[in-house]
Design a protein around this motif. Structure first.
Motif, PDB file in Angstrom:
ATOM      1  N   PRO A  46       0.818  -1.220   0.000  1.00 29.88           N
ATOM      2  CA  PRO A  46       0.000   0.000   0.000  1.00 29.88           C
ATOM      3  C   PRO A  46       0.854   1.274   0.000  1.00 29.88           C
ATOM      4  CG  PRO A  46      -0.865  -1.587   1.573  1.00 29.88           C
ATOM      5  CD  PRO A  46       0.443  -2.128   1.112  1.00 29.88           C
ATOM      6  N   ASN A  47       1.977   1.257   0.748  1.00 31.53           N
ATOM      7  CA  ASN A  47       2.843   2.441   0.788  1.00 31.53           C
ATOM      8  C   ASN A  47       3.570   2.649  -0.534  1.00 31.53           C
ATOM      9  OD1 ASN A  47       2.129   3.147   3.385  1.00 31.53           O
ATOM     10  ND2 ASN A  47       3.845   2.062   4.333  1.00 31.53           N
ATOM     11  N   ILE A  48       3.882   1.552  -1.218  1.00 32.34           N
ATOM     12  CA  ILE A  48       4.508   1.666  -2.541  1.00 32.34           C
ATOM     13  C   ILE A  48       3.541   2.338  -3.504  1.00 32.34           C
ATOM     14  CG2 ILE A  48       5.333   0.344  -4.530  1.00 32.34           C
ATOM     15  CD1 ILE A  48       6.458  -1.704  -2.550  1.00 32.34           C
ATOM     16  N   MET A  49       2.267   1.973  -3.428  1.00 34.93           N
ATOM     17  CA  MET A  49       1.252   2.582  -4.294  1.00 34.93           C
ATOM     18  C   MET A  49       1.057   4.054  -3.939  1.00 34.93           C
ATOM     19  SD  MET A  49       0.701   0.074  -6.203  1.00 34.93           S
ATOM     20  CE  MET A  49      -0.602   0.798  -7.204  1.00 34.93           C
ATOM     21  N   LYS A  50       1.063   4.359  -2.631  1.00 41.71           N
ATOM     22  CA  LYS A  50       0.907   5.756  -2.206  1.00 41.71           C
ATOM     23  C   LYS A  50       2.089   6.608  -2.645  1.00 41.71           C
ATOM     24  CE  LYS A  50      -1.813   4.676   1.942  1.00 41.71           C
ATOM     25  NZ  LYS A  50      -1.799   4.667   3.428  1.00 41.71           N
ATOM     26  N   ALA A  51       3.279   6.002  -2.670  1.00 42.49           N
ATOM     27  CA  ALA A  51       4.493   6.746  -3.024  1.00 42.49           C
ATOM     28  C   ALA A  51       4.430   7.284  -4.449  1.00 42.49           C
ATOM     29  CB  ALA A  51       5.720   5.855  -2.853  1.00 42.49           C
ATOM     30  N   LYS A  52       3.667   6.610  -5.307  1.00 43.07           N
ATOM     31  CA  LYS A  52       3.566   7.052  -6.702  1.00 43.07           C
ATOM     32  C   LYS A  52       2.861   8.395  -6.821  1.00 43.07           C
ATOM     33  CE  LYS A  52       3.580   2.356  -8.608  1.00 43.07           C
ATOM     34  NZ  LYS A  52       2.867   1.350  -9.440  1.00 43.07           N
ATOM     35  N   LYS A  53       2.082   8.748  -5.792  1.00 46.78           N
ATOM     36  CA  LYS A  53       1.337  10.013  -5.828  1.00 46.78           C
ATOM     37  C   LYS A  53       2.045  11.135  -5.065  1.00 46.78           C
ATOM     38  CE  LYS A  53      -3.148   7.676  -6.208  1.00 46.78           C
ATOM     39  NZ  LYS A  53      -4.508   7.517  -5.625  1.00 46.78           N
ATOM     40  N   LYS A  54       3.122  10.795  -4.371  1.00 47.78           N
ATOM     41  CA  LYS A  54       3.846  11.820  -3.627  1.00 47.78           C
ATOM     42  C   LYS A  54       4.702  12.651  -4.584  1.00 47.78           C
ATOM     43  CE  LYS A  54       4.007   9.304   0.774  1.00 47.78           C
ATOM     44  NZ  LYS A  54       4.867   8.713   1.825  1.00 47.78           N
ATOM     45  N   PRO A  55       4.819  13.949  -4.345  1.00 48.44           N
ATOM     46  CA  PRO A  55       5.508  14.832  -5.300  1.00 48.44           C
ATOM     47  C   PRO A  55       7.028  14.693  -5.267  1.00 48.44           C
ATOM     48  CG  PRO A  55       4.822  16.074  -3.371  1.00 48.44           C
ATOM     49  CD  PRO A  55       4.246  14.697  -3.199  1.00 48.44           C
ATOM     50  N   ILE A  56       7.621  14.768  -6.467  1.00 50.94           N
ATOM     51  CA  ILE A  56       9.075  14.817  -6.610  1.00 50.94           C
ATOM     52  C   ILE A  56       9.410  16.024  -7.481  1.00 50.94           C
ATOM     53  CG2 ILE A  56      11.159  13.696  -7.477  1.00 50.94           C
ATOM     54  CD1 ILE A  56       9.925  11.012  -6.939  1.00 50.94           C
ATOM     55  N   ALA A  57      10.075  17.014  -6.916  1.00 53.22           N
ATOM     56  CA  ALA A  57      10.491  18.197  -7.675  1.00 53.22           C
ATOM     57  C   ALA A  57      11.797  17.888  -8.401  1.00 53.22           C
ATOM     58  CB  ALA A  57      10.668  19.382  -6.740  1.00 53.22           C
ATOM     59  N   GLU A  58      11.902  18.362  -9.628  1.00 51.47           N
ATOM     60  CA  GLU A  58      13.120  18.134 -10.407  1.00 51.47           C
ATOM     61  C   GLU A  58      13.909  19.428 -10.546  1.00 51.47           C
ATOM     62  OE1 GLU A  58      12.677  16.097 -14.075  1.00 51.47           O
ATOM     63  OE2 GLU A  58      11.722  14.329 -13.188  1.00 51.47           O
ATOM     64  N   LYS A  59      15.190  19.333 -10.234  1.00 54.91           N
ATOM     65  CA  LYS A  59      16.093  20.472 -10.298  1.00 54.91           C
ATOM     66  C   LYS A  59      17.332  20.085 -11.105  1.00 54.91           C
ATOM     67  CE  LYS A  59      13.900  23.098  -7.111  1.00 54.91           C
ATOM     68  NZ  LYS A  59      13.537  24.532  -7.245  1.00 54.91           N
ATOM     69  N   THR A  60      18.207  21.059 -11.314  1.00 56.94           N
ATOM     70  CA  THR A  60      19.502  20.800 -11.929  1.00 56.94           C
ATOM     71  C   THR A  60      20.580  21.417 -11.044  1.00 56.94           C
ATOM     72  OG1 THR A  60      19.533  22.828 -13.252  1.00 56.94           O
ATOM     73  CG2 THR A  60      18.480  20.889 -14.239  1.00 56.94           C
ATOM     74  N   ALA A  61      21.816  20.992 -11.266  1.00 54.76           N
ATOM     75  CA  ALA A  61      22.925  21.557 -10.496  1.00 54.76           C
ATOM     76  C   ALA A  61      23.042  23.059 -10.737  1.00 54.76           C
ATOM     77  CB  ALA A  61      24.227  20.849 -10.861  1.00 54.76           C
ATOM     78  N   ALA A  62      22.727  23.480 -11.960  1.00 58.14           N
ATOM     79  CA  ALA A  62      22.801  24.906 -12.303  1.00 58.14           C
ATOM     80  C   ALA A  62      21.830  25.738 -11.469  1.00 58.14           C
ATOM     81  CB  ALA A  62      22.520  25.097 -13.793  1.00 58.14           C
ATOM     82  N   ASP A  63      20.704  25.137 -11.058  1.00 58.37           N
ATOM     83  CA  ASP A  63      19.737  25.859 -10.225  1.00 58.37           C
ATOM     84  C   ASP A  63      20.346  26.298  -8.906  1.00 58.37           C
ATOM     85  OD1 ASP A  63      17.743  25.552 -12.122  1.00 58.37           O
ATOM     86  OD2 ASP A  63      16.988  23.689 -11.246  1.00 58.37           O
ATOM     87  N   TYR A  64      21.399  25.579  -8.481  1.00 60.21           N
ATOM     88  CA  TYR A  64      22.078  25.902  -7.223  1.00 60.21           C
ATOM     89  C   TYR A  64      23.452  26.516  -7.470  1.00 60.21           C
ATOM     90  CZ  TYR A  64      18.384  22.860  -5.505  1.00 60.21           C
ATOM     91  OH  TYR A  64      17.165  22.306  -5.234  1.00 60.21           O
TER      92      TYR A  64
END
Length: 249
Positions: free
Chosen positions: A189-207
């Protein structure tokens, strides 16, 4: 309390590592990858702090290729709340990782950063210490016990010949050792829930970080095979060989 947990994508510890035919590095094609075991311990510790009511949010961050998103999903399935993927193709050395993590810390303002003491692919054991130095934060390395208090955290460290307990004023950096805890398995169930959790994408240049390696790998070779042993006829012969041939006594 907000907790930031960096996680690294590495070759699974059960896989036999193979060197490329040209000796330029380790073969990664068609190889099972997983989360660095020490980082799993860090994620588990952050989750336990949340279960105790000490932590309010857990952020998993990984620096690497697009596939590192799978590593973040594993952390989310274990119990992290959201993720950040800093996309970098190729090798990222510890100093560049620490600089990128500093940028993430400046952006997220966590109270505690928990990460593995080292990665099993390069065994550098540098990132946590470098990050603490860049941030100017206190650090507790090789932690076998973590006890947050009111504005501070007590860390029991594994040192040569025993244990050392230090009290760190938060915000702080903690690196985990093997005996800190036993990471949990993510439930379906937690694996299925993890698919809906947000992941922000960045690059090294952003920092503002250039992740280009400063070191050049000249050659990579596999360790030599073990030599065959010999049988001895008596304890006296064993002592003689240890003394005269092996020179260990």
């Amino acid at each position: 309390m907000k907790v930031l947990v960096p996680v690294k994508r590495v070759i699974d510890y059960n896989v036999k590592v193979r060197v490329k035919a040209d000796g330029s590095g380790v073969e990664l094609a068609n190889v099972k990858m997983s989360m660095n075991p020490f980082d799993e311990i860090a994620v588990e510790e952050a989750i336990r702090l949340k279960e105790k009511g000490k932590a309010t949010e857990i952020i998993a961050v990984s620096i690497g290729p697009q596939q590192a998103q799978e590593t973040i999903r594993t952390a989310l399935a274990m119990g992290a709340d959201r993720g950040i993927l800093v996309k970098v193709d190729g090798t990222v050395e510890p100093l560049a990782v620490a600089k990128i993590l500093k940028g993430v810390v400046d952006e997220e303002n966590p109270d505690l950063v928990i990460l593995g003491k080292q990665a099993i692919d390069d065994d550098c054991n540098q990132t946590g210490q470098m990050l603490a130095a860049l941030l100017g934060w206190p650090q507790g390395t090789f932690a076998s016990k973590v006890e947050p208090g009111d504005g501070s955290v007590d860390v029991t460290r594994e040192v040569d010949g025993g244990l050392q307990t230090v009290s760190l004023k938060m915000p702080a950096v903690v690196t985990t050792d093997l005996r800190l805890n036993e990471p949990r398995y993510a439930s379906l169930p937690n694996i299925m829930k993890a698919k809906k959790k947000p992941i922000a994408e960045k690059t090294a240049a952003d920092y503002g970080v250039d992740p280009a390696p400063r070191l050049t790998v000249l050659k990579t070779v596999e360790p030599g095979g073990r030599k065959a042993g010999v049988k001895v006829g008596s304890a006296g012969e064993l002592v003689e060989k240890l003394k005269n041939e092996a020179a260990v006594i």
